[in-house]
Design an enzyme around this catalytic site. Structure first.
Site, PDB file in Angstrom:
ATOM      1  N   THR A 131       0.855  -1.195   0.000  1.00 43.39           N
ATOM      2  CA  THR A 131       0.000   0.000   0.000  1.00 43.39           C
ATOM      3  C   THR A 131       0.891   1.246   0.000  1.00 43.39           C
ATOM      4  O   THR A 131       1.989   1.231   0.561  1.00 43.39           O
ATOM      5  CB  THR A 131      -0.945   0.037   1.222  1.00 43.39           C
ATOM      6  OG1 THR A 131      -0.174   0.234   2.414  1.00 43.39           O
ATOM      7  CG2 THR A 131      -1.751  -1.245   1.348  1.00 43.39           C
ATOM      8  N   GLY A 132       0.422   2.304  -0.654  1.00 41.79           N
ATOM      9  CA  GLY A 132       1.201   3.543  -0.696  1.00 41.79           C
ATOM     10  C   GLY A 132       2.543   3.358  -1.364  1.00 41.79           C
ATOM     11  O   GLY A 132       3.558   3.875  -0.900  1.00 41.79           O
ATOM     12  N   ALA A 133       2.540   2.643  -2.487  1.00 44.70           N
ATOM     13  CA  ALA A 133       3.817   2.395  -3.181  1.00 44.70           C
ATOM     14  C   ALA A 133       4.128   3.488  -4.193  1.00 44.70           C
ATOM     15  O   ALA A 133       5.040   3.347  -4.997  1.00 44.70           O
ATOM     16  CB  ALA A 133       3.773   1.037  -3.869  1.00 44.70           C
ATOM     17  N   TYR A 313      -1.143  10.759  14.601  1.00 37.97           N
ATOM     18  CA  TYR A 313      -0.251   9.921  13.781  1.00 37.97           C
ATOM     19  C   TYR A 313       0.473   8.910  14.665  1.00 37.97           C
ATOM     20  O   TYR A 313       0.535   7.717  14.357  1.00 37.97           O
ATOM     21  CB  TYR A 313       0.768  10.802  13.046  1.00 37.97           C
ATOM     22  CG  TYR A 313       1.872  10.007  12.371  1.00 37.97           C
ATOM     23  CD1 TYR A 313       1.719   9.522  11.074  1.00 37.97           C
ATOM     24  CD2 TYR A 313       3.071   9.724  13.039  1.00 37.97           C
ATOM     25  CE1 TYR A 313       2.733   8.780  10.464  1.00 37.97           C
ATOM     26  CE2 TYR A 313       4.082   8.981  12.444  1.00 37.97           C
ATOM     27  CZ  TYR A 313       3.905   8.516  11.151  1.00 37.97           C
ATOM     28  OH  TYR A 313       4.909   7.768  10.559  1.00 37.97           O
TER      29      TYR A 313
HETATM   30  P1  NDP Z   1       5.158   9.010   1.895  1.00 37.28           P
HETATM   31  O1  NDP Z   1       4.218  10.156   2.107  1.00 37.28           O
HETATM   32  O2  NDP Z   1       6.252   9.176   0.927  1.00 37.28           O
HETATM   33  O3  NDP Z   1       4.332   7.720   1.477  1.00 37.28           O
HETATM   34  C1  NDP Z   1       3.066   7.472   1.980  1.00 37.28           C
HETATM   35  C2  NDP Z   1       2.261   6.756   0.939  1.00 37.28           C
HETATM   36  O4  NDP Z   1       0.961   6.518   1.478  1.00 37.28           O
HETATM   37  C3  NDP Z   1       2.065   7.562  -0.343  1.00 37.28           C
HETATM   38  O5  NDP Z   1       2.239   6.696  -1.437  1.00 37.28           O
HETATM   39  C4  NDP Z   1       0.641   8.021  -0.247  1.00 37.28           C
HETATM   40  O6  NDP Z   1       0.000   8.187  -1.498  1.00 37.28           O
HETATM   41  C5  NDP Z   1       0.028   6.841   0.474  1.00 37.28           C
HETATM   42  N1  NDP Z   1      -1.285   7.161   1.022  1.00 37.28           N
HETATM   43  C6  NDP Z   1      -1.623   8.185   1.819  1.00 37.28           C
HETATM   44  N2  NDP Z   1      -2.939   8.161   2.058  1.00 37.28           N
HETATM   45  C7  NDP Z   1      -3.445   7.099   1.393  1.00 37.28           C
HETATM   46  C8  NDP Z   1      -4.742   6.577   1.229  1.00 37.28           C
HETATM   47  N3  NDP Z   1      -5.806   7.148   1.768  1.00 37.28           N
HETATM   48  N4  NDP Z   1      -4.904   5.469   0.476  1.00 37.28           N
HETATM   49  C9  NDP Z   1      -3.842   4.892  -0.107  1.00 37.28           C
HETATM   50  N5  NDP Z   1      -2.590   5.353  -0.013  1.00 37.28           N
HETATM   51  C10 NDP Z   1      -2.404   6.456   0.724  1.00 37.28           C
HETATM   52  O7  NDP Z   1       5.705   8.628   3.353  1.00 37.28           O
HETATM   53  P2  NDP Z   1       6.758   7.511   3.829  1.00 37.28           P
HETATM   54  O8  NDP Z   1       7.247   6.747   2.690  1.00 37.28           O
HETATM   55  O9  NDP Z   1       7.691   8.184   4.731  1.00 37.28           O
HETATM   56  O10 NDP Z   1       5.816   6.594   4.742  1.00 37.28           O
HETATM   57  C11 NDP Z   1       5.661   5.230   4.517  1.00 37.28           C
HETATM   58  C12 NDP Z   1       5.520   4.513   5.850  1.00 37.28           C
HETATM   59  O11 NDP Z   1       6.710   4.645   6.603  1.00 37.28           O
HETATM   60  C13 NDP Z   1       4.403   5.054   6.745  1.00 37.28           C
HETATM   61  O12 NDP Z   1       3.733   3.970   7.334  1.00 37.28           O
HETATM   62  C14 NDP Z   1       5.151   5.833   7.810  1.00 37.28           C
HETATM   63  O13 NDP Z   1       4.430   5.871   9.009  1.00 37.28           O
HETATM   64  C15 NDP Z   1       6.393   4.984   7.932  1.00 37.28           C
HETATM   65  N6  NDP Z   1       7.543   5.636   8.539  1.00 37.28           N
HETATM   66  C16 NDP Z   1       8.133   6.713   7.933  1.00 37.28           C
HETATM   67  C17 NDP Z   1       9.230   7.302   8.515  1.00 37.28           C
HETATM   68  C18 NDP Z   1       9.901   8.469   7.918  1.00 37.28           C
HETATM   69  O14 NDP Z   1      10.847   8.956   8.523  1.00 37.28           O
HETATM   70  N7  NDP Z   1       9.487   8.952   6.749  1.00 37.28           N
HETATM   71  C19 NDP Z   1       9.787   6.789   9.767  1.00 37.28           C
HETATM   72  C20 NDP Z   1       9.090   5.644  10.300  1.00 37.28           C
HETATM   73  C21 NDP Z   1       8.027   5.096   9.690  1.00 37.28           C
HETATM   74  P3  NDP Z   1       0.194   9.504  -2.389  1.00 37.28           P
HETATM   75  O15 NDP Z   1       1.479   9.288  -3.118  1.00 37.28           O
HETATM   76  O16 NDP Z   1      -0.989   9.471  -3.286  1.00 37.28           O
HETATM   77  O17 NDP Z   1       0.217  10.658  -1.481  1.00 37.28           O
HETATM   78 MG1  PMR Z   2      12.484  13.152  15.847  1.00 38.18          MG
HETATM   79  C1  PMR Z   2      17.531   9.510  18.197  1.00 38.18           C
HETATM   80  C2  PMR Z   2      16.829  10.589  18.029  1.00 38.18           C
HETATM   81  C3  PMR Z   2      15.693  10.773  17.110  1.00 38.18           C
HETATM   82  C4  PMR Z   2      15.210   9.961  16.106  1.00 38.18           C
HETATM   83  C5  PMR Z   2      15.751   8.640  15.639  1.00 38.18           C
HETATM   84  C6  PMR Z   2      14.055  10.603  15.563  1.00 38.18           C
HETATM   85  C7  PMR Z   2      13.253  10.076  14.546  1.00 38.18           C
HETATM   86  N1  PMR Z   2      13.881  11.809  16.210  1.00 38.18           N
HETATM   87  C8  PMR Z   2      14.874  11.925  17.180  1.00 38.18           C
HETATM   88  C9  PMR Z   2      15.059  12.967  18.070  1.00 38.18           C
HETATM   89  C10 PMR Z   2      14.362  14.159  18.051  1.00 38.18           C
HETATM   90  N2  PMR Z   2      13.318  14.460  17.218  1.00 38.18           N
HETATM   91  C11 PMR Z   2      14.619  15.293  18.914  1.00 38.18           C
HETATM   92  C12 PMR Z   2      15.702  15.350  19.956  1.00 38.18           C
HETATM   93  C13 PMR Z   2      13.726  16.266  18.580  1.00 38.18           C
HETATM   94  C14 PMR Z   2      13.565  17.645  19.180  1.00 38.18           C
HETATM   95  C15 PMR Z   2      14.369  18.618  18.410  1.00 38.18           C
HETATM   96  C16 PMR Z   2      12.915  15.738  17.503  1.00 38.18           C
HETATM   97  C17 PMR Z   2      11.884  16.440  16.885  1.00 38.18           C
HETATM   98  C18 PMR Z   2      11.056  15.880  15.912  1.00 38.18           C
HETATM   99  C19 PMR Z   2       9.913  16.488  15.287  1.00 38.18           C
HETATM  100  C20 PMR Z   2       9.384  17.869  15.496  1.00 38.18           C
HETATM  101  N3  PMR Z   2      11.190  14.575  15.405  1.00 38.18           N
HETATM  102  C21 PMR Z   2      10.201  14.387  14.549  1.00 38.18           C
HETATM  103  C22 PMR Z   2       9.405  15.508  14.459  1.00 38.18           C
HETATM  104  C23 PMR Z   2       8.362  15.226  13.522  1.00 38.18           C
HETATM  105  O1  PMR Z   2       7.451  15.956  13.163  1.00 38.18           O
HETATM  106  C24 PMR Z   2       8.495  13.795  13.086  1.00 38.18           C
HETATM  107  C25 PMR Z   2       7.344  13.055  13.699  1.00 38.18           C
HETATM  108  O2  PMR Z   2       7.254  12.887  14.881  1.00 38.18           O
HETATM  109  O3  PMR Z   2       6.451  12.577  12.869  1.00 38.18           O
HETATM  110  C26 PMR Z   2       5.386  11.861  13.532  1.00 38.18           C
HETATM  111  C27 PMR Z   2       9.789  13.348  13.729  1.00 38.18           C
HETATM  112  C28 PMR Z   2      10.521  12.163  13.642  1.00 38.18           C
HETATM  113  N4  PMR Z   2      11.641  11.926  14.400  1.00 38.18           N
HETATM  114  C29 PMR Z   2      12.143  10.698  14.059  1.00 38.18           C
HETATM  115  C30 PMR Z   2      11.303  10.134  13.049  1.00 38.18           C
HETATM  116  C31 PMR Z   2      11.503   8.796  12.407  1.00 38.18           C
HETATM  117  C32 PMR Z   2      10.332  11.040  12.782  1.00 38.18           C
HETATM  118  C33 PMR Z   2       9.312  10.814  11.685  1.00 38.18           C
HETATM  119  C34 PMR Z   2       8.107  10.274  12.254  1.00 38.18           C
HETATM  120  C35 PMR Z   2       7.669   8.882  12.048  1.00 38.18           C
HETATM  121  O4  PMR Z   2       7.403   8.461  10.938  1.00 38.18           O
HETATM  122  O5  PMR Z   2       7.506   8.207  13.049  1.00 38.18           O
END
Ligand code: NDP
Ligand code: PMR
Length: 438
Positions: A131-133, A313
């Site tokens: 999903t979401g590829a 989220y």
């Molecule tokens: P992206 O926004 O690049 O990818 C998300 C995908 O989900 C897109 O293809 C988007 O489609 C699709 N999507 C959103 N809404 C819907 C819907 N209603 N129906 C079908 N598809 C939908 O984000 P990421 O690649 O970062 O996220 C992928 C996964 O990784 C998520 O589960 C996220 O929580 C997880 N993740 C991401 C991290 C990060 O740092 N980025 C860290 C940890 C986990 P469209 O292209 O049309 O918008």
């Molecule tokens: Mg984070 C080891 C430290 C670490 C890691 C691995 C992440 C991952 N983050 C870390 C630390 C911090 N973050 C710290 C110290 C801060 C305060 C400055 C910080 C802030 C921050 C924000 C405002 N971080 C974020 C946000 C987002 O909006 C992102 C989020 O929470 O999305 C839900 C995010 C993230 N930090 C990460 C990862 C992986 C995210 C992306 C969220 C997710 O997909 O889970």
């Protein structure tokens, strides 16, 4: 200890709740933490090698330097490091485990298709639904799997044209993928997708629940077609229905290792530093979920509290990780299906942050690259998820995978809430009602 420390975080900030939720979602939020973090690093630099001590400590479990001072959050960083990595670098030896592979009646093409002249049998192409590829992690995973030539990828996407274009630009060749429409924000669309998939006659060997949305700056909730708050509705409820409806297809697959993977995240786990950045995930007593998350007769939030897009989220990611474990408890032994979740690393460049303010999108990648060292490229994250899809060494079920700084996989520990079996059962039962399965 880490959890005790975590409990100190909000009081250490002492920012009123109503101010903090708006504050933490915006420009000031990021600048505030970013600056405090830099000051902290400079302080540490006087005593230890800062980037090695901090960056590697976060990510590798090499907490050799003692950070007893409460620099960043008024808590000991070494506690976080212990909580985050006690099970990591120390336990990252991959144990090749042979999953319970059962002989099953194949409804479609048998997995072993033909024998080579040497008498070795070759495997048919596996079919994986992602999903979401159409972007980010999902697209990178599709690419990594397609390149092996061993997989046919069903790209389950809400925007057909975007997905086709993404597949082309990633260099996927026609015979390796099919785009099929799926909008997870509509239960009708999920059901329609399942019908369409079944009609293709393809087996289902692996399902990857990857798509997600994140609304960190939203002041008010928005809703799915069925009236659920949009992030929990899409990230959790849409996937919950999809996985439940496709479980029988997975059961029927005769592929040597069939898997259901639900993407989780570090930010839903409050046993980590990242999971303690406010607002923290917390499903509470699930009263909002019991009320339907519709913002009318109940709160739009799972815990029944005031709407907060970032928390919604993170709560949805907790649901994802709980759902994986509940699937494992209910079905692994009888079906041999591997149920897994993962944290792929911080892929700070993806579309997930499209709703965030521009300053965040500018600073977040360098912050993750140079300070936390949690950054991974989309390509690397795709390889990681592709391992969880296809590596013979990753067949253990019920596991939340992570990777260390050498990109070696290890079984990570989930937070107390994200591994609470009772909560997992309740989330499962409430979700069943919401999506019309009970
Ligand atoms: P992206 O926004 O690049 O990818 C998300 C995908 O989900 C897109 O293809 C988007 O489609 C699709 N999507 C959103 N809404 C819907 C819907 N209603 N129906 C079908 N598809 C939908 O984000 P990421 O690649 O970062 O996220 C992928 C996964 O990784 C998520 O589960 C996220 O929580 C997880 N993740 C991401 C991290 C990060 O740092 N980025 C860290 C940890 C986990 P469209 O292209 O049309 O918008
Ligand atoms: Mg984070 C080891 C430290 C670490 C890691 C691995 C992440 C991952 N983050 C870390 C630390 C911090 N973050 C710290 C110290 C801060 C305060 C400055 C910080 C802030 C921050 C924000 C405002 N971080 C974020 C946000 C987002 O909006 C992102 C989020 O929470 O999305 C839900 C995010 C993230 N930090 C990460 C990862 C992986 C995210 C992306 C969220 C997710 O997909 O889970």
């Amino acid at each position: 200890m880490a959890l005790q420390a975590a409990a100190l975080v909000p009081s250490a900030f002492s920012i009123p709740k109503e101010v903090s939720s708006a504050f933490f979602s915006h420009l000031e939020f990021f600048s505030f933490f970013f600056l405090r973090f830099l000051v902290f690093l400079i302080k540490c630099a006087r005593r230890v090698d800062p980037l090695l001590g901090i960056g590697c400590g976060f990510l590798q479990g090499k907490a050799s330097a003692s950070f007893k001072e409460s620099g960043l959050f008024g808590v000991s960083l070494s506690d976080y490091v212990k909580a985050d990595f006690s099970s990591s670098a120390l336990r990252n030896k991959r144990k090749p485990s042979v999953g319970a592979i059962r002989a099953q009646t194949a409804a479609t093409t048998p997995a072993i298709t033909r024998a080579t002249p040497e008498g070795k049998k070759t495997l048919r192409k596996g079919t994986v639904v992602i999903t979401g590829a159409s972007s980010g992690l999902g697209l990178a995973t599709a690419k990594a799997l397609a390149e092996t030539g061993k997989w046919h990828i069903i790209m389950a996407c809400r925007d057909f044209l975007k997905a086709e274009r993404a597949a082309k630009s990633a260099g996927l060749s026609k015979e390796n993928y099919t785009v099929m429409h799926l909008d997870l924000a509509s239960l009708d669309s999920v059901r329609q997708f399942v019908d369409n998939f079944k009609r293709t006659g393809r087996p289902l060997d692996v399902l990857v629940c990857n798509a997600a949305v994140y609304f960190p700056t939203a002041k008010e909730p928005t809703f799915t077609a069925d009236g659920f708050e949009l992030s929990v509705g899409t990230n959790h409820l849409g996937h919950f229905l999809l996985a439940r409806l496709l479980l029988d297809d997975l059961k029927q697959s005769d592929y040597p290792s069939k898997r259901l993977i639900i993407v989780g995240s570090i930010t839903g786990n409050t046993n980590t530093l990242a999971g303690n950045v406010p607002p923290k995930a917390n499903l509470g007593d699930l009263r909002g979920m019991a009320g339907g998350l519709n913002g009318l007769n109940s709160s739009a939030m799972i815990d029944g509290g005031a709407f907060d897009g970032a928390k919604a989220y993170k709560d949805s990611k907790v649901c994802n990780m709980l759902t994986m474990q509940e699937f494992h408890r209910r079905y692994h032994e009888d079906t041999g299906i591997t149920f897994a979740s993962l944290y792929p690393g911080c892929i700070a460049t993806t579309g997930l942050f499209r709703e965030h303010i521009p300053l965040f999108r500018l600073l977040f990648p360098p912050f993750q690259k140079f300070i936390t060292k949690g950054f991974v490229s989309e390509e690397e994250s795709g390889k990681r998820l592709a391992q969880v899809v296809s590596e013979p060494s990753l067949t253990k079920s019920g596991v939340y995978w992570s990777w260390n700084k050498d990109s070696a996989s290890f079984e990570n520990q989930l937070s107390q809430e994200a591994s609470d079996a009772d909560k997992a059962r309740k989330v499962w039962e409430l979700s069943e009602k919401l999506v019309g399965l009970a």
